[in-house]
Design an enzyme around this catalytic site. Structure first.
Site, PDB file in Angstrom:
ATOM      1  N   CYS A 102    -108.847 -38.083  16.509  1.00 17.09           N
ATOM      2  CA  CYS A 102    -108.928 -36.642  16.728  1.00 17.09           C
ATOM      3  C   CYS A 102    -109.089 -36.018  15.355  1.00 17.09           C
ATOM      4  CB  CYS A 102    -107.671 -36.100  17.410  1.00 17.09           C
ATOM      5  SG  CYS A 102    -107.689 -34.302  17.516  1.00 17.09           S
ATOM      6  N   CYS A 155    -106.920 -32.444  14.896  1.00 17.59           N
ATOM      7  CA  CYS A 155    -105.465 -32.462  14.696  1.00 17.59           C
ATOM      8  C   CYS A 155    -105.013 -33.898  14.874  1.00 17.59           C
ATOM      9  CB  CYS A 155    -104.769 -31.499  15.648  1.00 17.59           C
ATOM     10  SG  CYS A 155    -105.394 -31.538  17.328  1.00 17.59           S
ATOM     11  N   SER A 156    -104.388 -34.211  15.983  1.00 16.14           N
ATOM     12  CA  SER A 156    -103.995 -35.603  16.195  1.00 16.14           C
ATOM     13  C   SER A 156    -103.783 -35.860  17.680  1.00 16.14           C
ATOM     14  CB  SER A 156    -102.727 -35.924  15.409  1.00 16.14           C
ATOM     15  OG  SER A 156    -101.717 -34.993  15.756  1.00 16.14           O
ATOM     16  N   CYS A 157    -104.667 -35.324  18.520  1.00 16.67           N
ATOM     17  CA  CYS A 157    -104.564 -35.529  19.966  1.00 16.67           C
ATOM     18  C   CYS A 157    -104.482 -37.024  20.261  1.00 16.67           C
ATOM     19  CB  CYS A 157    -105.773 -34.920  20.671  1.00 16.67           C
ATOM     20  SG  CYS A 157    -105.821 -33.131  20.503  1.00 16.67           S
TER      21      CYS A 157
END
Lengths: 98, 232
Positions: free
Chosen positions: B124, B127-129
């Site tokens: 991602c 962000c950090s999905c």
């Protein structure tokens, strides 16, 4: 639900729109050409959802777009058949005549 | 900043006091949490329970999904067609345990099937999905700008850093989770696992194989060590 404007297999270009506020359309896919490979359900676009406009926000169909890595990165060091997939809402996409 | 940290002669401050420094992000989290509790959106007990759950979820759910799909073609079909629904068959409900999960948290779950021609990997960049209900908390490296930036741009090089060298006839397909979908890779079942039970199979489907930075092997489990006795 609105009828999706683009069909699987269509060639599309990601627009390079002004984004003063929130978006989830990555910079690196803008102006790039890819192929629609799947439909995603209609949803409130991130530009409105970010402001909690869940009821009144603009809803659009979303699409999975597949890009050739060499299209995204002219200096790509991998192989020509490598790809990247990501999603975009309809208003970010424009048709490219094949 | 740095000169106030760990200099060892600052009013006799020791490491305990240095480590008790709270970052701006933590202060923000605390402020929002306390406001939410004061407003009655959730209780401190709800928060504690959720944190305990979130920190306790590991990649076992994902391993189970893959092992079941390897063993049962009909389940595999259901999993590929509707990941969110198929998850319920192994006891994972994407809206639980809070019961108040919103579709904007995690809505659509898709399982990406590796084939001899296509190797999938997830990232991602925004962000950090991450598919937390099935894989737990993401590894630290998954959230670093270095991984996020480079995985989309130089995937083969990053995979090589993980020890994964893919042949030239395999297409590397990077999935950037930028919207509502969450992804998990379904690796190919490795050789040498014929006749294995789902439980045995699940043990070689490690977190990294479901992110796509590693391939499962019959002789490698996430809890390396007990493997030898398992296979014997």
């Amino acid at each position: 639900m609105a009828k999706p404007k683009f069909q699987v297999g269509d060639t599309v270009r990601v627009k390079d729109r002004t984004t003063l506020f929130h978006t989830r359309t990555q910079k690196f896919i803008r102006k790039r050409v890819g192929t629609v490979v799947a439909h995603r359900p209609e949803w409130v676009i991130p530009e409105d959802e970010a402001w909690d406009r869940m009821e009144t926000g603009r809803k659009e169909p979303f699409y999975v777009i597949r890009f050739k890595q060499t299209e995204l990165w002219p200096d790509y060091t991998g192989l020509a058949h490598d790809t990247l997939e990501t999603e975009a809402s309809e208003s970010w996409l424009e048709s490219v005549k094949g | 900043m740095a000169k106030h940290h760990g200099d060892g002669h600052h009013d006799g401050h020791n490491a305990f006091e240095v480590s008790s420094k709270v970052s701006e992000f933590e202060i923000l989290e605390l402020a929002v949490r306390e406001l939410a509790i004061e407003k009655g959106i959730f209780s401190a007990e709800d928060h504690r329970r959720f944190a305990e759950w979130a920190e306790g979820v590991g990649p076992h759910g994902g391993s189970k999904l893959v092992a079941k799909a390897w063993s049962d073609p009909a389940f595999k079909q259901r999993l590929l067609e509707n990941g969110t629904e198929a998850c319920k068959e192994v006891g994972i409900d994407w809206l639980q345990p809070t019961g108040v999960g919103t579709p904007s948290d995690y809505t659509f779950f898709y399982v990406l099937e590796n084939t001899p021609q296509v190797h999938n990997v997830i990232v991602c960049t925004l962000c950090s999905c991450y598919p937390r209900p099935v894989l737990g908390m993401s590894p630290d490296w998954y959230r670093t700008p270095s991984y996020r930036r480079r995985m989309v741009r130089r995937p083969r090089e990053v995979l090589a850093e993980f020890g994964l060298h893919l042949p030239a006839d395999v297409e590397v397909r990077v999935h950037d989770s930028n919207q509502k979908s969450r992804f998990m890779v379904m690796p190919m079942r490795p050789e040498g696992t014929e006749g294995w039970s789902e439980e045995q199979l699940a043990r070689i489907v490690t977190r990294d194989t479901m992110i796509g930075v590693a391939l499962p092997r019959a002789d490698r489990t996430s809890d390396a060590g007990s493997l030898a006795e398992q296979v014997r």
